[in-house]
Design a protein around this motif. Structure first.
Motif, PDB file in Angstrom:
ATOM      1  N   CYS A  57      -0.325  -2.443   6.936  1.00  0.00           N
ATOM      2  CA  CYS A  57      -1.031  -1.862   5.761  1.00  0.00           C
ATOM      3  C   CYS A  57      -1.531  -3.001   5.133  1.00  0.00           C
ATOM      4  CB  CYS A  57       0.135  -0.978   4.926  1.00  0.00           C
ATOM      5  SG  CYS A  57       0.907   0.194   5.997  1.00  0.00           S
ATOM      6  N   ALA A  58      -1.712  -4.129   5.349  1.00  0.00           N
ATOM      7  CA  ALA A  58      -2.457  -5.188   4.816  1.00  0.00           C
ATOM      8  C   ALA A  58      -3.656  -4.971   4.055  1.00  0.00           C
ATOM      9  CB  ALA A  58      -2.199  -6.512   5.691  1.00  0.00           C
ATOM     10  N   ALA A  59      -4.461  -4.203   4.903  1.00  0.00           N
ATOM     11  CA  ALA A  59      -5.774  -3.811   4.406  1.00  0.00           C
ATOM     12  C   ALA A  59      -6.082  -2.657   4.029  1.00  0.00           C
ATOM     13  CB  ALA A  59      -7.082  -4.172   5.720  1.00  0.00           C
ATOM     14  N   LEU A  60      -4.901  -1.976   3.615  1.00  0.00           N
ATOM     15  CA  LEU A  60      -4.911  -0.634   3.013  1.00  0.00           C
ATOM     16  C   LEU A  60      -5.300  -0.797   1.561  1.00  0.00           C
ATOM     17  CD1 LEU A  60      -4.424   2.214   4.144  1.00  0.00           C
ATOM     18  CD2 LEU A  60      -2.002   2.087   3.017  1.00  0.00           C
ATOM     19  N   ARG A  61      -6.222  -0.056   1.257  1.00  0.00           N
ATOM     20  CA  ARG A  61      -6.845  -0.107  -0.275  1.00  0.00           C
ATOM     21  C   ARG A  61      -6.350   0.869  -1.125  1.00  0.00           C
ATOM     22  NH1 ARG A  61     -12.822  -1.769  -1.143  1.00  0.00           N
ATOM     23  NH2 ARG A  61     -12.250  -0.387  -2.773  1.00  0.00           N
ATOM     24  N   PRO A  92       0.854  -4.307  -2.897  1.00  0.00           N
ATOM     25  CA  PRO A  92       1.866  -3.891  -4.096  1.00  0.00           C
ATOM     26  C   PRO A  92       1.788  -2.373  -4.390  1.00  0.00           C
ATOM     27  CG  PRO A  92       0.932  -6.176  -4.335  1.00  0.00           C
ATOM     28  CD  PRO A  92       0.341  -5.333  -3.050  1.00  0.00           C
ATOM     29  N   PHE A  93       0.683  -1.833  -4.644  1.00  0.00           N
ATOM     30  CA  PHE A  93       0.542  -0.486  -5.186  1.00  0.00           C
ATOM     31  C   PHE A  93       1.462   0.663  -4.174  1.00  0.00           C
ATOM     32  CE2 PHE A  93      -2.817  -0.437  -1.762  1.00  0.00           C
ATOM     33  CZ  PHE A  93      -2.693   0.744  -1.463  1.00  0.00           C
ATOM     34  N   LEU A  94       1.335   0.201  -2.788  1.00  0.00           N
ATOM     35  CA  LEU A  94       2.074   0.980  -1.899  1.00  0.00           C
ATOM     36  C   LEU A  94       3.678   0.824  -1.930  1.00  0.00           C
ATOM     37  CD1 LEU A  94       2.053   3.309   0.347  1.00  0.00           C
ATOM     38  CD2 LEU A  94       1.679   1.337   1.994  1.00  0.00           C
ATOM     39  N   GLU A  95       4.025  -0.442  -2.216  1.00  0.00           N
ATOM     40  CA  GLU A  95       5.311  -0.641  -2.467  1.00  0.00           C
ATOM     41  C   GLU A  95       5.794   0.024  -3.698  1.00  0.00           C
ATOM     42  OE1 GLU A  95       7.843  -2.611  -1.105  1.00  0.00           O
ATOM     43  OE2 GLU A  95       6.758  -3.703   0.288  1.00  0.00           O
ATOM     44  N   THR A 100       9.066   4.068  -6.074  1.00  0.00           N
ATOM     45  CA  THR A 100       9.165   5.227  -7.260  1.00  0.00           C
ATOM     46  C   THR A 100       9.634   6.552  -6.465  1.00  0.00           C
ATOM     47  OG1 THR A 100       7.508   3.977  -8.574  1.00  0.00           O
ATOM     48  CG2 THR A 100       7.929   6.670  -8.658  1.00  0.00           C
ATOM     49  N   THR A 101       9.377   6.981  -5.442  1.00  0.00           N
ATOM     50  CA  THR A 101       9.376   8.192  -4.627  1.00  0.00           C
ATOM     51  C   THR A 101      10.822   8.147  -3.855  1.00  0.00           C
ATOM     52  OG1 THR A 101       8.325   7.470  -2.909  1.00  0.00           O
ATOM     53  CG2 THR A 101       7.012   9.000  -4.393  1.00  0.00           C
ATOM     54  N   GLY A 102      11.279   6.811  -3.776  1.00  0.00           N
ATOM     55  CA  GLY A 102      12.786   6.618  -3.046  1.00  0.00           C
ATOM     56  C   GLY A 102      12.514   6.703  -1.673  1.00  0.00           C
TER      57      GLY A 102
END
Length: 122
Positions: A57-61, A92-95, A100-102
């Protein structure tokens, strides 16, 4: 207000012995989530000996709720085949979304019995 431009979504497949890597680039959202689930299905079906499916997911925006739904569907299908699913290099946004969703734990399985958190036992 003009919406931001949509980032093209691409998937690059790299299959090796026991492990298949899907490199994700762009926006995983309502318009692209089906493409990811279909590609993951193809990989799971084409490689019956697969042990790990790794989504880089490194290049996921961007990832919206449909993107998260796609990841959950892929997890379910991988688990049915006893394939471990990993999300490598989540931005970070995906983390934040996963925490948050568990559902973070679904994408970082516990080490196998012959491994520790530092790697394989010797």
């Amino acid at each position: 207000m003009i919406p931001p431009p949509h980032s093209p979504f691409t998937i690059t497949v790299e299959a090796g012995p026991g492990t298949t890597h899907l490199h994700l680039t762009g926006d995983l959202d309502y318009d692209t989530s089906d493409e990811l689930t279909q590609q993951a299905d193809r990989c799971l079906n084409a490689h019956p000996g697969i042990e790990e499916l790794r989504l880089d997911c490194a290049a996921l925006r961007f990832c919206d709720s449909m993107g998260i739904s796609a990841l959950l569907m892929i997890h379910r299908k991988a688990a049915e085949r006893s394939v471990r699913l990993y999300l490598d290099h989540p931005p970070p946004f995906l983390e934040r979304i996963l925490n948050t969703t568990g559902i973070q734990r679904l994408f970082s399985p516990a080490p196998r019995s012959n491994e520790t958190s530092d790697g394989p036992r010797r």
